[in-house]
Design a protein around this motif. Structure first.
Motif, mmCIF file in Angstrom:
data_model
loop_
_atom_site.group_PDB
_atom_site.id
_atom_site.type_symbol
_atom_site.label_atom_id
_atom_site.label_comp_id
_atom_site.label_asym_id
_atom_site.label_seq_id
_atom_site.Cartn_x
_atom_site.Cartn_y
_atom_site.Cartn_z
ATOM 1 N N GLU A 69 0.831 -1.204 0.000
ATOM 2 C CA GLU A 69 0.000 0.000 0.000
ATOM 3 C C GLU A 69 0.871 1.262 0.000
ATOM 4 O O GLU A 69 0.547 2.249 -0.662
ATOM 5 C CB GLU A 69 -0.929 -0.007 1.220
ATOM 6 C CG GLU A 69 -2.000 1.044 1.178
ATOM 7 C CD GLU A 69 -2.986 0.870 0.028
ATOM 8 O OE1 GLU A 69 -3.462 1.886 -0.502
ATOM 9 O OE2 GLU A 69 -3.279 -0.280 -0.344
ATOM 10 N N LYS A 70 1.984 1.230 0.710
ATOM 11 C CA LYS A 70 2.896 2.382 0.755
ATOM 12 C C LYS A 70 3.513 2.645 -0.611
ATOM 13 O O LYS A 70 3.748 3.784 -0.986
ATOM 14 C CB LYS A 70 3.994 2.182 1.801
ATOM 15 C CG LYS A 70 3.486 2.116 3.217
ATOM 16 C CD LYS A 70 2.923 3.439 3.650
ATOM 17 C CE LYS A 70 2.425 3.362 5.073
ATOM 18 N NZ LYS A 70 1.673 4.539 5.455
ATOM 19 N N MET A 71 3.774 1.598 -1.378
ATOM 20 C CA MET A 71 4.324 1.763 -2.716
ATOM 21 C C MET A 71 3.295 2.417 -3.636
ATOM 22 O O MET A 71 3.638 3.258 -4.465
ATOM 23 C CB MET A 71 4.785 0.422 -3.282
ATOM 24 C CG MET A 71 5.489 0.556 -4.597
ATOM 25 S SD MET A 71 6.937 1.594 -4.519
ATOM 26 C CE MET A 71 8.184 0.448 -4.958
ATOM 27 N N PHE A 74 3.380 6.005 -2.908
ATOM 28 C CA PHE A 74 4.578 6.609 -3.483
ATOM 29 C C PHE A 74 4.381 6.938 -4.958
ATOM 30 O O PHE A 74 4.772 8.014 -5.420
ATOM 31 C CB PHE A 74 5.791 5.680 -3.317
ATOM 32 C CG PHE A 74 6.961 6.089 -4.173
ATOM 33 C CD1 PHE A 74 7.710 7.200 -3.842
ATOM 34 C CD2 PHE A 74 7.285 5.375 -5.308
ATOM 35 C CE1 PHE A 74 8.766 7.597 -4.637
ATOM 36 C CE2 PHE A 74 8.347 5.756 -6.105
ATOM 37 C CZ PHE A 74 9.085 6.872 -5.767
ATOM 38 N N VAL A 75 3.770 6.041 -5.710
ATOM 39 C CA VAL A 75 3.574 6.271 -7.144
ATOM 40 C C VAL A 75 2.742 7.526 -7.370
ATOM 41 O O VAL A 75 3.057 8.357 -8.220
ATOM 42 C CB VAL A 75 2.939 5.038 -7.821
ATOM 43 C CG1 VAL A 75 2.550 5.348 -9.258
ATOM 44 C CG2 VAL A 75 3.913 3.876 -7.776
ATOM 45 N N ARG A 80 2.732 13.504 -8.990
ATOM 46 C CA ARG A 80 2.299 14.901 -8.810
ATOM 47 C C ARG A 80 3.346 15.804 -8.171
ATOM 48 O O ARG A 80 3.098 16.990 -7.970
ATOM 49 C CB ARG A 80 1.005 14.937 -8.009
ATOM 50 C CG ARG A 80 1.147 14.474 -6.607
ATOM 51 C CD ARG A 80 -0.136 14.587 -5.854
ATOM 52 N NE ARG A 80 0.216 14.644 -4.444
ATOM 53 C CZ ARG A 80 -0.591 14.417 -3.472
ATOM 54 N NH1 ARG A 80 -1.833 14.150 -3.722
ATOM 55 N NH2 ARG A 80 -0.180 14.483 -2.242
ATOM 56 N N ALA A 81 4.536 15.279 -7.896
ATOM 57 C CA ALA A 81 5.572 16.065 -7.214
ATOM 58 C C ALA A 81 6.147 17.154 -8.111
ATOM 59 O O ALA A 81 6.394 16.943 -9.293
ATOM 60 C CB ALA A 81 6.691 15.137 -6.749
ATOM 61 N N LYS A 82 6.357 18.315 -7.516
ATOM 62 C CA LYS A 82 7.020 19.436 -8.187
ATOM 63 C C LYS A 82 8.488 19.431 -7.757
ATOM 64 O O LYS A 82 8.797 19.251 -6.588
ATOM 65 C CB LYS A 82 6.365 20.739 -7.796
ATOM 66 C CG LYS A 82 4.951 20.879 -8.303
ATOM 67 C CD LYS A 82 4.407 22.231 -7.921
ATOM 68 C CE LYS A 82 3.071 22.590 -8.417
ATOM 69 N NZ LYS A 82 2.112 21.736 -8.802
ATOM 70 N N GLU A 83 9.378 19.659 -8.710
ATOM 71 C CA GLU A 83 10.822 19.579 -8.433
ATOM 72 C C GLU A 83 11.310 20.825 -7.690
ATOM 73 O O GLU A 83 10.946 21.949 -8.020
ATOM 74 C CB GLU A 83 11.602 19.429 -9.737
ATOM 75 C CG GLU A 83 13.069 19.267 -9.517
ATOM 76 C CD GLU A 83 13.653 18.144 -10.326
ATOM 77 O OE1 GLU A 83 14.780 17.762 -10.041
ATOM 78 O OE2 GLU A 83 12.969 17.651 -11.235
#
Length: 87
Positions: A69-71, A74-75, A80-83
């Protein structure tokens, strides 16, 4: 080699790419992404993923399995992560 850290706080997700693995536990020298995020995932140069911070910093975190579930969380964070720029 790049070491990627993904952090989540509320509805925000960030990515920080470092040139070396950050192993310290001294909070004064901890990158802001790690210090201020509620959850932090680490992805190494070969693609393995660890949840290194959940409720606390876990220096001895083990790699996540693909079906966990944690993986799955993470996906979604990675997508949606901004650098952030390394300072």
């Amino acid at each position: 080699m790049k070491y990627n850290y993904y952090g989540v706080k509320d509805d925000y997700a960030w990515k920080l790419a470092l040139d070396s693995e950050w192993l310290g536990v001294n909070s004064q020298h901890m990158p802001r992404l790690i210090r201020e995020s509620e959850q932090v995932w680490y992805q190494g140069p070969r693609g393995g993923v660890k949840l290194v911070k959940h409720a606390y910093w876990d220096y001895w975190a083990t790699y996540l399995r693909r079906d966990s579930e944690k993986m799955k969380q993470f996906v979604w964070v990675k997508l949606r992560a901004k650098e952030l720029k390394q300072s």
